[in-house]
Design an enzyme around this catalytic site. Sequence first.
Site, PDB file in Angstrom:
ATOM      1  N   GLU A  81       0.820  -1.217   0.000  1.00 48.68           N
ATOM      2  CA  GLU A  81       0.000   0.000   0.000  1.00 48.68           C
ATOM      3  C   GLU A  81       0.853   1.266   0.000  1.00 48.68           C
ATOM      4  O   GLU A  81       0.604   2.189  -0.773  1.00 48.68           O
ATOM      5  CB  GLU A  81      -0.948   0.011   1.204  1.00 48.68           C
ATOM      6  CG  GLU A  81      -1.952  -1.137   1.254  1.00 48.68           C
ATOM      7  CD  GLU A  81      -2.743  -1.294  -0.036  1.00 48.68           C
ATOM      8  OE1 GLU A  81      -2.864  -0.327  -0.803  1.00 48.68           O
ATOM      9  OE2 GLU A  81      -3.229  -2.407  -0.292  1.00 48.68           O
ATOM     10  N   HIS A  88      -4.700  -5.965 -11.251  1.00 46.68           N
ATOM     11  CA  HIS A  88      -4.143  -6.941 -10.311  1.00 46.68           C
ATOM     12  C   HIS A  88      -3.820  -8.260 -10.997  1.00 46.68           C
ATOM     13  O   HIS A  88      -3.276  -9.166 -10.374  1.00 46.68           O
ATOM     14  CB  HIS A  88      -5.113  -7.175  -9.145  1.00 46.68           C
ATOM     15  CG  HIS A  88      -5.420  -5.930  -8.391  1.00 46.68           C
ATOM     16  ND1 HIS A  88      -6.448  -5.087  -8.750  1.00 46.68           N
ATOM     17  CD2 HIS A  88      -4.808  -5.361  -7.331  1.00 46.68           C
ATOM     18  CE1 HIS A  88      -6.476  -4.054  -7.907  1.00 46.68           C
ATOM     19  NE2 HIS A  88      -5.486  -4.198  -7.047  1.00 46.68           N
TER      20      HIS A  88
HETATM   21 ZN    ZN Z   1      -2.441  -2.445  -4.984  1.00 49.57          ZN
END
Ligand code: ZN
Length: 555
Positions: free
Chosen positions: A370, A457
Site C-alpha cells: 500500500e 491486479h
Molecule cells: Zn495495490
Amino acid sequence: MTPLYARHKRTTLAVATAVAAGALLTTGLTTGTAAAQTPADTSGKAGLAGAPLQLTAAARTTLIKQQQAGAADTARKIGLGAKEKLVVKDVVKDADGTVHTRYERTYAGLPVLGGDLVVHESKSGATKSVTKATTKSIKVASLTPKLTVAKAEKQALSAAKAAGSEKTAADGARKVIWAGSGTPVLAYETIVGGFQDDGTPNQLHVITDAATGKKLFEYQGIENATGTGKSLYSGTVSLTTTLSGSTYQLTDGSRGTHKTYNKSHGTSSSAGTLFTDADNTWGTGTASSSATDQTAAVDAAYGAAETWDFYKSTFGRSGIKNNGVAAYSRVHYGNQYVNAFWDDSCFCMTYGDGEGNVDPLTSLDVAGHEMSHGVTSNTAGLNYSGESGGLNEATSDIFGTGVEFFANNASDKGDYLIGEKININGDGTPLRYMDKPSKDGGSADSWSSSVGNLDVHYSSGVANHFFYLLSEGSGAKTINGVSYNSPTSNGSTVTGIGRDKALQIWYKALTTYFTSTTNYKSARTGTLSAAAALYGSGSTEYNAVAAAWSAVNVS
Ligand SMILES: [Zn+2]
C-alpha cells in the site's frame, strides 16, 4: 485509491480513477509552488509581521554564514566571557526582518551542554533580546579533571545496564562544561550505544562531574518511547510511540510522525481515533472482532515502520514523498471489509478486518504494498489502468516483497508470495504468486497484446514474474522454506542477479525512467536504462534484465 486486489472491482476502479486524477493535480501544484518561489525569501504566512519566512536553502546558508562571521562580536555584545565562543546552530527570519539566531556555546574550546541561547535582532541588526538555556555565567576554576575517564565510563555503563544494555564498553567520553543545571562545572559526557532490552537502538548519554564523580544527568539520545506490540502476523515487535502526559500514543516520532488510527468499523473519510494506551504494551497477538482491538493497529504500525526503514536504508528515500513526512494508517475500516487501499487524497493507508472481522489485512507485505502505491504516485505516477496499471500494481508487489525480506521477521519470513498471511481466500493460500503468477487463477505469466485488458491486479503478473526471474532465475528453487518453480515463455533459462540488485534497478526505473503512460515495452527500455546507469551497459545485470523480459514475452 489503490486497493490490494480486485474483489470489489467496480467500486475500487471507479474511485481509483478519481484519485489518479487527484494525484496528478497534487503533483502539479507542488511543482508550481516550488517553481514560483524566488531564489531569496518567500513571503511570510498569513502576512503577520512576526511570521517566519520560508527561506530557500541558499538564503538560509547565506544568513547562517553571515551570523557566524559576526559571532565574536555578538558574544561580546551579550556579555559573554573571553573564553566563550558562539557557534550558529539555526536561524529564523521573520517577515518584518527580525532575525532569531540559535547558538551553541563553547568555553575554552569545550562544548557547553546547556549553554545554548537565541539572540533576537531587529531588521537594523540591533539586539532586541537574548533567550538563554542558563542564566549562570561560566567560570570553571580548572580544566583538568580530578576523575579518570575510566571511572566516568564505568558509571555510564552501569546506567546503560539498568536500561537493558549488554554493552561492556562505552563508545567514548569527552570533556564538556555542564551548564544544564546548577552551577556550571567541568564534566565528562559518556555515550553508551548498542541496544535497549527490547531491541531499540540505544544511545545513552551520561554526564559525570569531573571533580566529584557525581552523576549530574543522563538522557537517551534515541528519543520517543518504545512500546511493545503483540501483533497478529509478525510476533511481538518493538514500536516507537509517543508519551503525551501520562498516555502513550501510537505515533512514531522517529519516522515522519506516522500515526495509527482506529475507524471502529466505520467508513467515513475521517482519520478516526488515534490509538492510545496506558502502559505502552499494545495488542494481544490474537485476532479479535472488537472495535477497540489494538492488535490490528500493532501490525499496521509495525508495517509502516518497516516500510519506512526499507525505503530509507535501501534507496535513501525519506518517506513516500521523500520529504521526511509519513502518511498515516487507519485500521478497522468498515464491517468485514476484505481489502486494504492507499488513497492519495488523504495521504493515508486503510485496512479492513476481513471476513468476520477477524482476518485484518494488515500483514507486512500488504503494508509495504500500500505505501508503495504512494511512492509510485509521487514518482512515475503510472496510470492505474491498462498496462501502466499492471506496472503500478506490480511495483507495489515488488516493493511489498522487498519490505517483507527487509524486515527479516521470524514470524513472517520473506517470500515471493503476496498476502499469504491474511487468509484472503479462506483456505490460507496466498493472494498472488510472483514466480508463476497464473497460480492465482487470473494473473498473466507473460505478455500478450490483450494483457492490458485485464484487471490491473492480473496484468501485474507479467512484471511480477519478470522481477522474480531477474532476482532468482528460472526453474525450481526453495527460499526460506517456500518452494518456487518459475517458467519462461520462450523456453530459456534465466539466471538471477539477486533481489537486492533487482530492487535497485526497479526503483531507479520507477523514479527516473517510468512515466504515467509507461507500458510493458517501455518498461523493458526503462529498466535497461536503469541497469545501464547502475551497472553498465552490457553488464551481467543489464543482460539479465533483457533476458528476464524476453522470458515473459516482452521484447
Ligand atoms: Zn495495490
